[in-house]
Design a protein around this motif. Structure first.
Motif, PDB file in Angstrom:
ATOM      1  N   HIS A   1      -2.011  -3.825   7.895  1.00 43.21           N
ATOM      2  CA  HIS A   1      -2.094  -4.203   6.478  1.00 43.21           C
ATOM      3  C   HIS A   1      -1.053  -5.274   6.128  1.00 43.21           C
ATOM      4  O   HIS A   1      -1.335  -6.195   5.362  1.00 43.21           O
ATOM      5  CB  HIS A   1      -1.906  -2.980   5.579  1.00 43.21           C
TER       6      HIS A   1
ATOM      7  N   ASP B   1      -3.491  -1.358  -1.443  1.00 42.48           N
ATOM      8  CA  ASP B   1      -4.372  -1.196  -0.286  1.00 42.48           C
ATOM      9  C   ASP B   1      -3.679  -0.475   0.874  1.00 42.48           C
ATOM     10  O   ASP B   1      -4.331   0.171   1.685  1.00 42.48           O
ATOM     11  CB  ASP B   1      -4.869  -2.557   0.205  1.00 42.48           C
ATOM     12  N   THR B   2      -2.374  -0.593   0.938  1.00 41.99           N
ATOM     13  CA  THR B   2      -1.606  -0.018   2.034  1.00 41.99           C
ATOM     14  C   THR B   2      -1.126   1.399   1.734  1.00 41.99           C
ATOM     15  O   THR B   2      -0.749   2.134   2.643  1.00 41.99           O
ATOM     16  CB  THR B   2      -0.388  -0.920   2.334  1.00 41.99           C
TER      17      THR B   2
ATOM     18  N   VAL C   1      -2.187  -8.756   7.536  1.00 45.07           N
ATOM     19  CA  VAL C   1      -3.224  -9.475   6.779  1.00 45.07           C
ATOM     20  C   VAL C   1      -2.839  -9.669   5.313  1.00 45.07           C
ATOM     21  O   VAL C   1      -3.638 -10.124   4.518  1.00 45.07           O
ATOM     22  CB  VAL C   1      -4.602  -8.774   6.886  1.00 45.07           C
ATOM     23  N   LYS C   2      -1.574  -9.294   4.997  1.00 42.01           N
ATOM     24  CA  LYS C   2      -1.013  -9.503   3.662  1.00 42.01           C
ATOM     25  C   LYS C   2      -1.789  -8.769   2.555  1.00 42.01           C
ATOM     26  O   LYS C   2      -2.056  -9.326   1.486  1.00 42.01           O
ATOM     27  CB  LYS C   2      -0.902 -10.992   3.361  1.00 42.01           C
ATOM     28  N   ASP C   3      -2.153  -7.515   2.838  1.00 35.13           N
ATOM     29  CA  ASP C   3      -2.786  -6.684   1.814  1.00 35.13           C
ATOM     30  C   ASP C   3      -1.747  -6.270   0.778  1.00 35.13           C
ATOM     31  O   ASP C   3      -0.544  -6.241   1.055  1.00 35.13           O
ATOM     32  CB  ASP C   3      -3.390  -5.424   2.434  1.00 35.13           C
ATOM     33  N   SER C   4      -2.228  -5.893  -0.393  1.00 35.57           N
ATOM     34  CA  SER C   4      -1.325  -5.439  -1.437  1.00 35.57           C
ATOM     35  C   SER C   4      -0.834  -4.025  -1.125  1.00 35.57           C
ATOM     36  O   SER C   4      -1.378  -3.327  -0.272  1.00 35.57           O
ATOM     37  CB  SER C   4      -2.048  -5.448  -2.788  1.00 35.57           C
TER      38      SER C   4
END
Length: 77
Positions: A48, A57-58, A51-54
């Motif tokens: 996560h 999301d993590t 892929v630079k998820d917020s």
């Protein structure tokens, strides 16, 4: 990650869950299942982040990893 890796991850998580259930009767299995889920959780967190998820999301995989480490250390002592 390639798409087939989702299937592998799902099978690893399923194996960890089964080991946790079996761990009700055999504590060593619970430790193995918790450690397996914790390592999967750490891998998920790193993915996560990659892929630079917020954080939103993590958050669930972070919660799974923390909970798995707690279960592991509770059975360790």
């Amino acid at each position: 990650m390639p798409q087939w890796f989702r299937v592998v991850t799902g099978l690893v998580e399923l194996a960890g869950a089964i080991l946790l259930i079996v761990g009700y009767w055999v504590p060593t299995s619970a430790m193995a299942g918790a450690l397996l889920l914790a390592r999967t959780g750490v891998g998920g967190i790193l993915t996560h982040i990659r892929v630079k998820d917020s954080f939103k999301d993590t958050a669930m995989i972070l919660f799974l990893a923390i909970l798995s480490f707690v279960v592991f250390f509770l059975y360790l002592s």
